[in-house]
Design a protein around this motif. Structure first.
Motif, PDB file in Angstrom:
ATOM      1  N   CYS A  22      37.925  57.888  48.764  1.00  0.00           N
ATOM      2  CA  CYS A  22      38.235  56.759  48.000  1.00  0.00           C
ATOM      3  C   CYS A  22      38.980  55.653  48.621  1.00  0.00           C
ATOM      4  O   CYS A  22      39.237  55.569  50.030  1.00  0.00           O
ATOM      5  CB  CYS A  22      39.398  56.826  46.070  1.00  0.00           C
ATOM      6  N   ILE A  23      38.477  54.898  48.028  1.00  0.00           N
ATOM      7  CA  ILE A  23      38.668  53.365  48.810  1.00  0.00           C
ATOM      8  C   ILE A  23      39.968  52.651  47.552  1.00  0.00           C
ATOM      9  O   ILE A  23      39.636  52.737  46.331  1.00  0.00           O
ATOM     10  CB  ILE A  23      38.265  51.821  49.002  1.00  0.00           C
ATOM     11  N   GLU A  24      40.447  51.256  48.033  1.00  0.00           N
ATOM     12  CA  GLU A  24      41.080  50.657  47.197  1.00  0.00           C
ATOM     13  C   GLU A  24      40.888  49.066  47.316  1.00  0.00           C
ATOM     14  O   GLU A  24      40.643  48.815  48.372  1.00  0.00           O
ATOM     15  CB  GLU A  24      42.726  51.070  47.076  1.00  0.00           C
ATOM     16  N   VAL A  25      41.079  48.357  46.296  1.00  0.00           N
ATOM     17  CA  VAL A  25      40.535  47.048  46.103  1.00  0.00           C
ATOM     18  C   VAL A  25      41.766  46.354  45.580  1.00  0.00           C
ATOM     19  O   VAL A  25      42.114  46.650  44.393  1.00  0.00           O
ATOM     20  CB  VAL A  25      38.843  46.510  45.322  1.00  0.00           C
ATOM     21  N   ALA A  26      41.804  45.020  46.081  1.00  0.00           N
ATOM     22  CA  ALA A  26      43.147  44.026  45.385  1.00  0.00           C
ATOM     23  C   ALA A  26      42.132  43.438  44.743  1.00  0.00           C
ATOM     24  O   ALA A  26      41.353  42.240  46.125  1.00  0.00           O
ATOM     25  CB  ALA A  26      43.143  44.016  46.554  1.00  0.00           C
ATOM     26  N   ALA A  27      42.147  43.107  43.656  1.00  0.00           N
ATOM     27  CA  ALA A  27      41.118  41.338  42.963  1.00  0.00           C
ATOM     28  C   ALA A  27      42.740  40.522  42.946  1.00  0.00           C
ATOM     29  O   ALA A  27      41.567  39.750  42.181  1.00  0.00           O
ATOM     30  CB  ALA A  27      40.279  41.537  41.999  1.00  0.00           C
ATOM     31  N   ASN A  28      42.991  40.357  43.323  1.00  0.00           N
ATOM     32  CA  ASN A  28      44.028  39.274  43.147  1.00  0.00           C
ATOM     33  C   ASN A  28      44.248  38.026  43.818  1.00  0.00           C
ATOM     34  O   ASN A  28      45.103  37.303  44.366  1.00  0.00           O
ATOM     35  CB  ASN A  28      45.547  39.430  42.320  1.00  0.00           C
ATOM     36  N   ILE A  29      43.068  38.842  45.166  1.00  0.00           N
ATOM     37  CA  ILE A  29      43.883  37.618  45.632  1.00  0.00           C
ATOM     38  C   ILE A  29      42.362  36.200  46.084  1.00  0.00           C
ATOM     39  O   ILE A  29      40.984  36.692  46.387  1.00  0.00           O
ATOM     40  CB  ILE A  29      43.749  37.983  47.356  1.00  0.00           C
ATOM     41  N   PRO A  30      42.921  35.089  45.779  1.00  0.00           N
ATOM     42  CA  PRO A  30      42.090  33.900  45.514  1.00  0.00           C
ATOM     43  C   PRO A  30      40.791  33.296  47.186  1.00  0.00           C
ATOM     44  O   PRO A  30      41.497  33.541  47.721  1.00  0.00           O
ATOM     45  CB  PRO A  30      42.936  32.691  45.492  1.00  0.00           C
ATOM     46  N   GLY A  31      39.818  34.055  46.251  1.00  0.00           N
ATOM     47  CA  GLY A  31      38.248  33.849  47.426  1.00  0.00           C
ATOM     48  C   GLY A  31      38.352  35.145  48.379  1.00  0.00           C
ATOM     49  O   GLY A  31      37.722  34.835  49.232  1.00  0.00           O
ATOM     50  N   ALA A  32      39.372  36.319  48.790  1.00  0.00           N
ATOM     51  CA  ALA A  32      38.971  37.277  49.571  1.00  0.00           C
ATOM     52  C   ALA A  32      39.653  38.959  48.583  1.00  0.00           C
ATOM     53  O   ALA A  32      39.968  38.246  47.492  1.00  0.00           O
ATOM     54  CB  ALA A  32      39.991  36.693  50.373  1.00  0.00           C
ATOM     55  N   VAL A  33      38.665  39.660  49.460  1.00  0.00           N
ATOM     56  CA  VAL A  33      38.789  40.859  48.747  1.00  0.00           C
ATOM     57  C   VAL A  33      39.539  41.872  49.595  1.00  0.00           C
ATOM     58  O   VAL A  33      38.393  42.203  50.691  1.00  0.00           O
ATOM     59  CB  VAL A  33      37.992  41.870  48.138  1.00  0.00           C
ATOM     60  N   PRO A  34      41.190  42.209  49.597  1.00  0.00           N
ATOM     61  CA  PRO A  34      40.498  43.434  50.392  1.00  0.00           C
ATOM     62  C   PRO A  34      40.499  44.223  49.997  1.00  0.00           C
ATOM     63  O   PRO A  34      41.038  44.488  49.074  1.00  0.00           O
ATOM     64  CB  PRO A  34      42.558  43.126  50.385  1.00  0.00           C
ATOM     65  N   VAL A  35      40.283  45.521  51.367  1.00  0.00           N
ATOM     66  CA  VAL A  35      39.510  46.900  50.737  1.00  0.00           C
ATOM     67  C   VAL A  35      40.819  47.866  52.233  1.00  0.00           C
ATOM     68  O   VAL A  35      40.841  47.291  53.123  1.00  0.00           O
ATOM     69  CB  VAL A  35      38.408  46.866  50.983  1.00  0.00           C
ATOM     70  N   ARG A  36      41.306  49.072  51.596  1.00  0.00           N
ATOM     71  CA  ARG A  36      41.487  49.887  51.815  1.00  0.00           C
ATOM     72  C   ARG A  36      41.161  51.908  51.861  1.00  0.00           C
ATOM     73  O   ARG A  36      40.600  51.644  50.773  1.00  0.00           O
ATOM     74  CB  ARG A  36      43.235  49.958  52.171  1.00  0.00           C
ATOM     75  N   ASP A  37      41.428  52.157  52.977  1.00  0.00           N
ATOM     76  CA  ASP A  37      41.503  53.363  52.560  1.00  0.00           C
ATOM     77  C   ASP A  37      42.254  54.409  52.315  1.00  0.00           C
ATOM     78  O   ASP A  37      43.553  53.660  52.133  1.00  0.00           O
ATOM     79  CB  ASP A  37      41.243  54.370  54.214  1.00  0.00           C
ATOM     80  N   SER A  38      42.538  54.413  50.208  1.00  0.00           N
ATOM     81  CA  SER A  38      43.273  54.966  50.060  1.00  0.00           C
ATOM     82  C   SER A  38      44.379  56.417  50.555  1.00  0.00           C
ATOM     83  O   SER A  38      45.288  56.171  49.991  1.00  0.00           O
ATOM     84  CB  SER A  38      43.071  55.251  48.706  1.00  0.00           C
ATOM     85  N   GLU A  52      31.058  37.514  49.107  1.00  0.00           N
ATOM     86  CA  GLU A  52      30.490  38.909  49.637  1.00  0.00           C
ATOM     87  C   GLU A  52      29.805  40.102  49.479  1.00  0.00           C
ATOM     88  O   GLU A  52      29.560  40.679  49.171  1.00  0.00           O
ATOM     89  CB  GLU A  52      30.585  38.311  50.745  1.00  0.00           C
ATOM     90  N   TRP A  53      31.665  40.272  49.101  1.00  0.00           N
ATOM     91  CA  TRP A  53      31.533  40.954  48.243  1.00  0.00           C
ATOM     92  C   TRP A  53      31.773  41.486  46.859  1.00  0.00           C
ATOM     93  O   TRP A  53      30.722  42.216  46.607  1.00  0.00           O
ATOM     94  CB  TRP A  53      33.833  41.453  47.904  1.00  0.00           C
ATOM     95  N   SER A  54      31.241  40.255  46.125  1.00  0.00           N
ATOM     96  CA  SER A  54      30.473  39.964  44.700  1.00  0.00           C
ATOM     97  C   SER A  54      28.384  40.641  45.882  1.00  0.00           C
ATOM     98  O   SER A  54      28.398  42.005  44.585  1.00  0.00           O
ATOM     99  CB  SER A  54      30.617  38.772  44.031  1.00  0.00           C
ATOM    100  N   SER A  55      27.819  40.379  46.421  1.00  0.00           N
ATOM    101  CA  SER A  55      27.038  40.648  46.537  1.00  0.00           C
ATOM    102  C   SER A  55      26.685  42.055  46.833  1.00  0.00           C
ATOM    103  O   SER A  55      25.625  43.063  46.459  1.00  0.00           O
ATOM    104  CB  SER A  55      26.702  39.286  47.751  1.00  0.00           C
ATOM    105  N   PHE A  56      27.913  42.357  47.280  1.00  0.00           N
ATOM    106  CA  PHE A  56      28.220  44.415  48.055  1.00  0.00           C
ATOM    107  C   PHE A  56      28.264  44.886  46.358  1.00  0.00           C
ATOM    108  O   PHE A  56      27.340  46.209  46.830  1.00  0.00           O
ATOM    109  CB  PHE A  56      28.949  43.880  49.082  1.00  0.00           C
ATOM    110  N   VAL A  57      28.997  44.615  46.273  1.00  0.00           N
ATOM    111  CA  VAL A  57      29.127  45.232  44.606  1.00  0.00           C
ATOM    112  C   VAL A  57      27.602  45.742  43.687  1.00  0.00           C
ATOM    113  O   VAL A  57      27.063  46.098  43.791  1.00  0.00           O
ATOM    114  CB  VAL A  57      30.309  44.929  43.927  1.00  0.00           C
ATOM    115  N   SER A  58      27.669  44.167  43.659  1.00  0.00           N
ATOM    116  CA  SER A  58      25.498  44.364  43.358  1.00  0.00           C
ATOM    117  C   SER A  58      24.745  44.806  43.653  1.00  0.00           C
ATOM    118  O   SER A  58      24.157  45.052  43.203  1.00  0.00           O
ATOM    119  CB  SER A  58      25.477  42.222  42.974  1.00  0.00           C
ATOM    120  N   ALA A  59      24.256  45.067  44.496  1.00  0.00           N
ATOM    121  CA  ALA A  59      23.873  45.652  45.431  1.00  0.00           C
ATOM    122  C   ALA A  59      23.603  47.611  45.210  1.00  0.00           C
ATOM    123  O   ALA A  59      23.029  48.209  45.636  1.00  0.00           O
ATOM    124  CB  ALA A  59      23.484  45.276  47.349  1.00  0.00           C
ATOM    125  N   VAL A  60      25.311  47.462  45.354  1.00  0.00           N
ATOM    126  CA  VAL A  60      25.308  48.501  45.207  1.00  0.00           C
ATOM    127  C   VAL A  60      24.705  48.548  43.212  1.00  0.00           C
ATOM    128  O   VAL A  60      24.068  50.410  43.260  1.00  0.00           O
ATOM    129  CB  VAL A  60      26.552  49.304  45.360  1.00  0.00           C
TER     130      VAL A  60
END
Length: 68
Positions: A22-38, A52-60
């Motif tokens: 799994c990955i973990e995402v932090a959505a509370n950072i304005p303008g950025a989305v940190p992603v890490r290995d759970s 860019e993260w939003s575009s990636f999620v839409s593509a998935v």
């Protein structure tokens, strides 16, 4: 109060089945989305611009990467 990358609130997808890949995402950072290995919560995080993260999620969701 301004939120910084010093205080991300991490979460896993509700679709995660706790299989360990799994990955973990932090959505509370304005303008950025940190992603890490759970499996390594104290390890590094990749930080993507929010648009860019939003575009990636839409593509998935649209199946553009095949069957993941």
């Amino acid at each position: 109060m301004t939120t910084t990358t010093d205080s991300p609130r991490w979460f896993k997808s509700s679709y995660s089945n706790n299989g360990g890949n799994c990955i973990e995402v932090a959505a509370n950072i304005p303008g950025a989305v940190p992603v890490r290995d759970s499996k390594n919560p104290h390890g590094p995080a990749l930080v993507f611009p929010a648009d860019e993260w939003s575009s990636f999620v839409s593509a998935v969701r649209a199946g553009e990467f095949g069957n993941l």
